[in-house]
Design an enzyme around this catalytic site. Structure first.
Site, mmCIF file in Angstrom:
data_model
loop_
_atom_site.group_PDB
_atom_site.id
_atom_site.type_symbol
_atom_site.label_atom_id
_atom_site.label_comp_id
_atom_site.label_asym_id
_atom_site.label_seq_id
_atom_site.Cartn_x
_atom_site.Cartn_y
_atom_site.Cartn_z
ATOM 1 C CB CYS A 232 -12.427 30.760 12.043
ATOM 2 S SG CYS A 232 -11.905 30.766 13.767
ATOM 3 C CB ALA A 233 -10.864 33.476 6.741
ATOM 4 N N GLY A 236 -13.919 32.023 3.015
ATOM 5 C CA GLY A 236 -13.981 33.478 2.974
ATOM 6 C C GLY A 236 -15.285 34.175 2.679
ATOM 7 C CE LYS A 238 -20.334 34.032 8.695
ATOM 8 N NZ LYS A 238 -20.122 32.706 8.109
ATOM 9 C CG ASP A 256 -9.173 28.436 7.957
ATOM 10 O OD1 ASP A 256 -10.252 28.872 8.376
ATOM 11 O OD2 ASP A 256 -8.928 27.210 7.897
ATOM 12 C CG ASP A 283 2.618 28.448 8.982
ATOM 13 O OD1 ASP A 283 2.699 29.336 9.867
ATOM 14 O OD2 ASP A 283 3.054 28.596 7.826
ATOM 15 C CG ASP A 301 -17.950 32.121 11.041
ATOM 16 O OD1 ASP A 301 -18.831 31.731 11.820
ATOM 17 O OD2 ASP A 301 -17.976 31.897 9.816
ATOM 18 C CB CYS A 354 -23.824 28.206 11.678
ATOM 19 S SG CYS A 354 -22.588 26.925 11.424
#
Length: 404
Positions: A232-233, A236, A238, A256, A283, A301, A354
């Site tokens: 789940c970049a 980016g 991370k 993503d 996609d 993430d 988070c």
């Protein structure tokens, strides 16, 4: 401090967009600051900080002003007047502020400050949920910490520079920083500043990244030469940290569902000199299936409520709804089941959010371990970061290892 009409009106316009039109505060402020080229840095910071402040304390101020949503323009000026009075600012002699009841505002503030949901300015349902999940004491402490403006922390890009060299370069540009104990690559700004205009930023020497967020890539235990998938970049942050920890050796596949975020990641990677990141847009399900059993390390993430970052996104608490939390928990467990299959035997995976809610964090990991996919993993370690304990964003990080 003297209030300037055009700055006050710009702030009220911004609040109207955020409260009545449901726009995101950061986007509204960015747009508002472009309205007048003559505004200096002090003017711009007045608009940004005042807007964020009123967004943060919306419930408390609206209650004191005795106004209800949707707010009329007159209501927004009344809320602004409450902000001024509570900050000890002299109200200008404008029609909008005529008859402001200064003593009543102060009295009402004292009265409401005894009730947590008003004092910390939070919706009823969220206050009840926080108590349920964290307990009365911890939730009260956490809410207070999340209502303090977040510090600005940068992560040194060790592909290009050392933290001590970066500190010196920023100081040359008039920006003082301090080192953070236990965060090897982090520097905290002593005073807020627009660091995106610095030469150090243009040269890719750092990224703005909260100290808690910097813990995530470290947790993944990467080594140069590995194959790592960031599932789940987003834009980016991370992935870039992982590239630095891997010294640009090996491969990072950044996935993503949003192609525009991956475009931004490419731009950031170029500036940072991170050459081992390969972006792929999800996609179709084929993109994930092709990667099954191939990665040494996988980072999830996960999308979440974002309750750990309210100090930097105060409008999130007004946008969040109970239904969203229910659906995001379902998404989290689905993502864990699907993306965990990318880890090869003996490989490791990090699940991070988070959020500060156990129902999005450790409870999701326990739930995952009971599924068919999860039965192949064991929890090696986990870290729960609360803002009132760390001084930074609230985060959860779990390291799991695939053993079969």
């Amino acid at each position: 401090m003297r209030l300037h009409r055009n700055l006050v009106f710009a702030t009220v316009d911004a609040l109207n967009e955020i409260f009545n039109n449901g726009e995101y505060a950061d986007k509204v402020i960015e747009k508002t600051l472009k309205r007048d080229k003559r505004w200096g840095s002090r003017d711009r910071s007045f608009i940004a900080e005042t807007t964020y402040d009123i967004v943060r304390w919306k419930r408390l101020y609206a209650e004191i002003a005795d106004v209800k949503e949707p707010f009329s323009r007159e209501d927004l000026f009344r809320i602004f007047a409450v902000w001024c009075v509570l900050r000890g600012l002299k109200l200008p002699d404008w029609p909008q502020f005529e008859g402001t009841p200064v003593r009543r505002i102060k009295g009402k503030f004292d009265e409401l400050s005894r009730i947590r949901k008003y004092r910390e300015s939070i919706p009823d349902w969220l206050d009840e949920l926080g108590v349920q999940e964290l307990g009365e004491t911890k939730w009260t402490q956490e809410l207070k910490a999340l209502n303090v403006q977040a510090p600005v922390v940068v992560r040194t890009n060790t592909l290009k520079i050392k933290p001590s060299e970066l500190a010196a370069k920023l100081e040359e540009e008039g920006i003082e920083t301090s080192n953070l104990r236990n965060y090897p690559e982090a520097l905290e700004l002593k005073e807020r500043a627009n660091i995106f205009r610095t030469q150090a930023f243009k040269e890719g020497f750092f990224e703005v990244q909260d100290a808690s967020s910097q813990r995530v890539a470290e947790f993944l235990d990467v080594k140069p030469g590995m194959r790592v998938v960031d599932t789940c970049a987003g834009a980016g942050g991370k992935s870039l940290h992982l590239a630095a920890l891997m010294e640009n050796k090996g491969q990072i596949i950044a996935l993503d569902i949003y192609g525009n975020k991956l475009k931004e990641l490419k731009r950031r990677a170029k500036r940072a000199g991170a050459h081992n990141i390969d972006t792929r847009s999800i996609d179709s399900t084929k993109v994930i299936k092709k990667l099954y059993d191939t990665a040494d390390r996988v980072l999830i993430d996960a999308p979440c409520s974002g309750l750990g970052v309210l100090s930097r996104n105060p409008d999130a608490k007004w946008k969040l709804q109970p239904e969203f939390l229910d659906s995001i928990r379902k998404t989290q467990i689905e993502i864990l089941q699907k993306y965990s299959r990318i880890v090869k035997k003996g490989g490791k995976m990090v699940y991070a959010t988070c959020s500060i809610l156990p129902s999005e964090n450790e409870k999701q990991v326990q739930l995952f371990l009971k599924t068919e996919e999860g039965s192949q993993f064991q929890l090696k370690k986990e870290k729960k970061i609360l803002s009132h304990e760390s001084g930074y964003d609230g985060f959860y990080i779990a390291l799991l290892e695939r053993n079969q």
